[in-house]
Design a protein around this motif. Sequence first.
Motif, PDB file in Angstrom:
ATOM      1  N   TYR A   8     -35.349  76.761  58.261  1.00 11.46           N
ATOM      2  CA  TYR A   8     -34.054  77.019  57.617  1.00 11.46           C
ATOM      3  C   TYR A   8     -34.031  78.400  56.964  1.00 11.46           C
ATOM      4  CZ  TYR A   8     -32.809  72.089  58.191  1.00 11.46           C
ATOM      5  OH  TYR A   8     -32.520  70.846  58.703  1.00 11.46           O
ATOM      6  N   ALA A  11     -33.741  80.991  59.630  1.00 13.71           N
ATOM      7  CA  ALA A  11     -32.388  81.006  60.184  1.00 13.71           C
ATOM      8  C   ALA A  11     -31.432  81.743  59.249  1.00 13.71           C
ATOM      9  CB  ALA A  11     -31.895  79.587  60.421  1.00 13.71           C
ATOM     10  N   LEU A  15     -29.535  85.182  60.227  1.00 13.30           N
ATOM     11  CA  LEU A  15     -28.076  85.230  60.163  1.00 13.30           C
ATOM     12  C   LEU A  15     -27.604  86.306  59.185  1.00 13.30           C
ATOM     13  CD1 LEU A  15     -27.188  81.440  60.274  1.00 13.30           C
ATOM     14  CD2 LEU A  15     -26.612  83.152  61.986  1.00 13.30           C
ATOM     15  N   VAL A  44     -18.003  83.702  63.927  1.00 10.74           N
ATOM     16  CA  VAL A  44     -19.049  82.888  64.549  1.00 10.74           C
ATOM     17  C   VAL A  44     -20.259  82.788  63.619  1.00 10.74           C
ATOM     18  CG1 VAL A  44     -20.705  82.825  66.456  1.00 10.74           C
ATOM     19  CG2 VAL A  44     -18.307  83.331  66.908  1.00 10.74           C
ATOM     20  N   LEU A  45     -20.617  83.890  62.981  1.00  9.23           N
ATOM     21  CA  LEU A  45     -21.748  83.872  62.048  1.00  9.23           C
ATOM     22  C   LEU A  45     -21.456  83.000  60.835  1.00  9.23           C
ATOM     23  CD1 LEU A  45     -22.846  87.599  62.257  1.00  9.23           C
ATOM     24  CD2 LEU A  45     -24.119  85.615  63.074  1.00  9.23           C
ATOM     25  N   VAL A  47     -19.521  80.334  60.815  1.00  5.47           N
ATOM     26  CA  VAL A  47     -19.668  78.956  61.295  1.00  5.47           C
ATOM     27  C   VAL A  47     -21.153  78.613  61.428  1.00  5.47           C
ATOM     28  CG1 VAL A  47     -19.270  77.441  63.279  1.00  5.47           C
ATOM     29  CG2 VAL A  47     -17.423  78.848  62.408  1.00  5.47           C
ATOM     30  N   SER A  48     -21.953  79.564  61.866  1.00  7.48           N
ATOM     31  CA  SER A  48     -23.395  79.322  61.996  1.00  7.48           C
ATOM     32  C   SER A  48     -24.043  79.100  60.638  1.00  7.48           C
ATOM     33  CB  SER A  48     -24.062  80.498  62.707  1.00  7.48           C
ATOM     34  OG  SER A  48     -23.518  80.677  63.987  1.00  7.48           O
ATOM     35  N   ALA A  51     -23.211  75.663  59.636  1.00  5.49           N
ATOM     36  CA  ALA A  51     -23.949  74.691  60.440  1.00  5.49           C
ATOM     37  C   ALA A  51     -25.384  74.542  59.947  1.00  5.49           C
ATOM     38  CB  ALA A  51     -23.939  75.108  61.905  1.00  5.49           C
ATOM     39  N   VAL A  52     -26.023  75.642  59.590  1.00  7.29           N
ATOM     40  CA  VAL A  52     -27.395  75.559  59.074  1.00  7.29           C
ATOM     41  C   VAL A  52     -27.391  74.861  57.715  1.00  7.29           C
ATOM     42  CG1 VAL A  52     -29.376  76.916  58.273  1.00  7.29           C
ATOM     43  CG2 VAL A  52     -28.191  77.560  60.376  1.00  7.29           C
ATOM     44  N   MET A  66     -15.853  73.900  59.713  1.00  8.77           N
ATOM     45  CA  MET A  66     -16.429  74.703  60.789  1.00  8.77           C
ATOM     46  C   MET A  66     -15.460  74.802  61.970  1.00  8.77           C
ATOM     47  SD  MET A  66     -20.346  73.270  60.658  1.00  8.77           S
ATOM     48  CE  MET A  66     -20.567  73.537  62.376  1.00  8.77           C
TER      49      MET A  66
END
Length: 92
Positions: A8, A11, A15, A44-45, A47-48, A51-52, A66
């Motif tokens: 995590y 990630a 990001l 998109v980033l 939303v990423s 999501a993480v 999201m």
Amino acid sequence: MTILDHAYTAAFVMLGLAVLFTLYRLVRGPSVLDRIVCLNALSVLLVSFIAVEVALRGDTAYIGLMVAIALLGFVGTITATRFAERRAHDRD
């Protein structure tokens, strides 16, 4: 810390770096279309990131957010691209 916590963290770091590079390209982009693509990449980033965070907490309450951000990013990109295309066509 478990291996999943390290994943995590990695990630989030990757990001974050992607956001920095995208913001740099957004500011320094040579054309309007480059900036439009950067704004799409930022959505998109975002939303990423969410999501993480959802995976980290195990809470699915942000799934709707999201989807909404992804749809707004898509529609915004299409709208801005059409506007830029018409503007370029009017110049000719």
